[in-house]
Design a protein around this motif. Sequence first.
Motif, PDB file in Angstrom:
ATOM      1  N   LEU A 214       0.830  -1.208   0.000  1.00  0.00           N
ATOM      2  CA  LEU A 214       0.000   0.000   0.000  1.00  0.00           C
ATOM      3  C   LEU A 214       0.865   1.260   0.000  1.00  0.00           C
ATOM      4  CD1 LEU A 214      -2.937  -0.882   2.423  1.00  0.00           C
ATOM      5  CD2 LEU A 214      -3.102  -0.339  -0.011  1.00  0.00           C
ATOM      6  N   ALA A 215       2.012   1.192   0.663  1.00  0.00           N
ATOM      7  CA  ALA A 215       2.907   2.342   0.675  1.00  0.00           C
ATOM      8  C   ALA A 215       3.497   2.611  -0.704  1.00  0.00           C
ATOM      9  CB  ALA A 215       4.030   2.112   1.687  1.00  0.00           C
TER      10      ALA A 215
ATOM     11  N   LEU B 199      -7.527   0.037  -4.052  1.00  0.00           N
ATOM     12  CA  LEU B 199      -8.386  -1.141  -3.941  1.00  0.00           C
ATOM     13  C   LEU B 199      -7.774  -2.334  -4.675  1.00  0.00           C
ATOM     14  CD1 LEU B 199     -11.935   0.447  -4.378  1.00  0.00           C
ATOM     15  CD2 LEU B 199     -10.947  -0.516  -2.292  1.00  0.00           C
ATOM     16  N   ALA B 200      -7.165  -2.085  -5.824  1.00  0.00           N
ATOM     17  CA  ALA B 200      -6.517  -3.168  -6.560  1.00  0.00           C
ATOM     18  C   ALA B 200      -5.354  -3.750  -5.767  1.00  0.00           C
ATOM     19  CB  ALA B 200      -6.041  -2.661  -7.924  1.00  0.00           C
ATOM     20  N   VAL B 201      -4.589  -2.876  -5.095  1.00  0.00           N
ATOM     21  CA  VAL B 201      -3.472  -3.365  -4.277  1.00  0.00           C
ATOM     22  C   VAL B 201      -3.989  -4.165  -3.088  1.00  0.00           C
ATOM     23  CG1 VAL B 201      -1.574  -2.627  -2.796  1.00  0.00           C
ATOM     24  CG2 VAL B 201      -1.901  -1.549  -5.012  1.00  0.00           C
ATOM     25  N   LEU B 202      -5.074  -3.713  -2.478  1.00  0.00           N
ATOM     26  CA  LEU B 202      -5.673  -4.482  -1.382  1.00  0.00           C
ATOM     27  C   LEU B 202      -6.145  -5.851  -1.861  1.00  0.00           C
ATOM     28  CD1 LEU B 202      -7.730  -1.790   0.575  1.00  0.00           C
ATOM     29  CD2 LEU B 202      -5.721  -3.041   1.385  1.00  0.00           C
ATOM     30  N   ALA B 203      -6.738  -5.902  -3.061  1.00  0.00           N
ATOM     31  CA  ALA B 203      -7.176  -7.181  -3.608  1.00  0.00           C
ATOM     32  C   ALA B 203      -5.977  -8.098  -3.865  1.00  0.00           C
ATOM     33  CB  ALA B 203      -7.956  -6.954  -4.904  1.00  0.00           C
TER      34      ALA B 203
ATOM     35  N   ALA C 246      -2.056  14.188  -6.115  1.00  0.00           N
ATOM     36  CA  ALA C 246      -2.164  13.589  -7.447  1.00  0.00           C
ATOM     37  C   ALA C 246      -1.881  12.090  -7.435  1.00  0.00           C
ATOM     38  CB  ALA C 246      -1.192  14.296  -8.403  1.00  0.00           C
ATOM     39  N   LEU C 247      -0.901  11.647  -6.647  1.00  0.00           N
ATOM     40  CA  LEU C 247      -0.545  10.235  -6.602  1.00  0.00           C
ATOM     41  C   LEU C 247      -1.098   9.540  -5.359  1.00  0.00           C
ATOM     42  CD1 LEU C 247       3.135  10.343  -7.903  1.00  0.00           C
ATOM     43  CD2 LEU C 247       1.023   9.908  -9.163  1.00  0.00           C
ATOM     44  N   GLY C 248      -2.043  10.192  -4.703  1.00  0.00           N
ATOM     45  CA  GLY C 248      -2.705   9.593  -3.550  1.00  0.00           C
ATOM     46  C   GLY C 248      -4.075   9.059  -3.929  1.00  0.00           C
ATOM     47  N   PRO C 249      -4.842   8.606  -2.954  1.00  0.00           N
ATOM     48  CA  PRO C 249      -6.161   8.030  -3.231  1.00  0.00           C
ATOM     49  C   PRO C 249      -7.133   8.990  -3.917  1.00  0.00           C
ATOM     50  CG  PRO C 249      -5.440   7.483  -1.007  1.00  0.00           C
ATOM     51  CD  PRO C 249      -4.484   8.505  -1.532  1.00  0.00           C
TER      52      PRO C 249
END
Length: 271
Positions: free
Chosen positions: A40-41, A103-107, A80-83
């Motif tokens: 996530l980071a 969300l894709a990274v969490l998946a 810009a590069l945040g959520p």
Amino acid sequence: MALTGPSTTPSGAGPAPKSAPSEAVEPPTLGRSAGVLAALALTPLLRLAVLRHAVPPGAAPGAGCAACGTPVNLRHPWPALGPTARCARCRCRIGPPAATVELAVLAAGAVLLLLGTPAADLAAVAWWLGWAVPLCFVDVAVHRLPDRLTYPAAAGAWALLGLAALAGGGAGPWLRATLAGAGLALFFAATTLLLGRRGFGLGDAKLALGVGVLLGWYGWPVLVAGLLLALGLAALVSLGLLVAGRARWSSHLPFGPFLVLGTVGALLLAN
């Protein structure tokens, strides 16, 4: 054949102590959770990769906000590069929609938590997913799969599985993974040469190189299952879009996301 008789206890010694049941050793969940947090980071880096590569073929890499020209880089990742995915100056959207990359990274992290593979195998899957996430967003946006993302995904997964083979996985699965990656990539490339636009693109063939390596490591049936899942998902989505009137028979859907989802599904079924 050697036969083992029942264990006996000397007279007056009492019953022998029971041994604790053996338990399967599983990868520590805590370590995997830490890996998900680390992923996530890295989402600003993934968003930047999508911004750079989600451009038409031959165009210069994306450098910032298309509305006001504000440059975007890792020195100033927010917002810009945040959520929120918004330009700091004009508040226009930059890159993928808000929170979608996260969300894709969490998946992807959930997939890693669910896989019961050894740590060495898991490292190869994690590496490939790290490249597959931006590839999906780029393919959806501009219908292309850049070499700068597909080649590192395949090469890193192949090398990490080679280390897994040295660590105890054996040479057989690694050789099978190598053949599967080359074979699947050649199959996709052949459809491009024979069918033109009606076949798969060369970008799909390069993505298939890493897909074949990963799935081939677990066996030929897993490779076939992943390909069938990808084709089935693509067919279902295409049919749904046709029924909804949002696509025509001549429409061309990006196949990269379906190939990634089919790969993930086959890995989960295999474990």
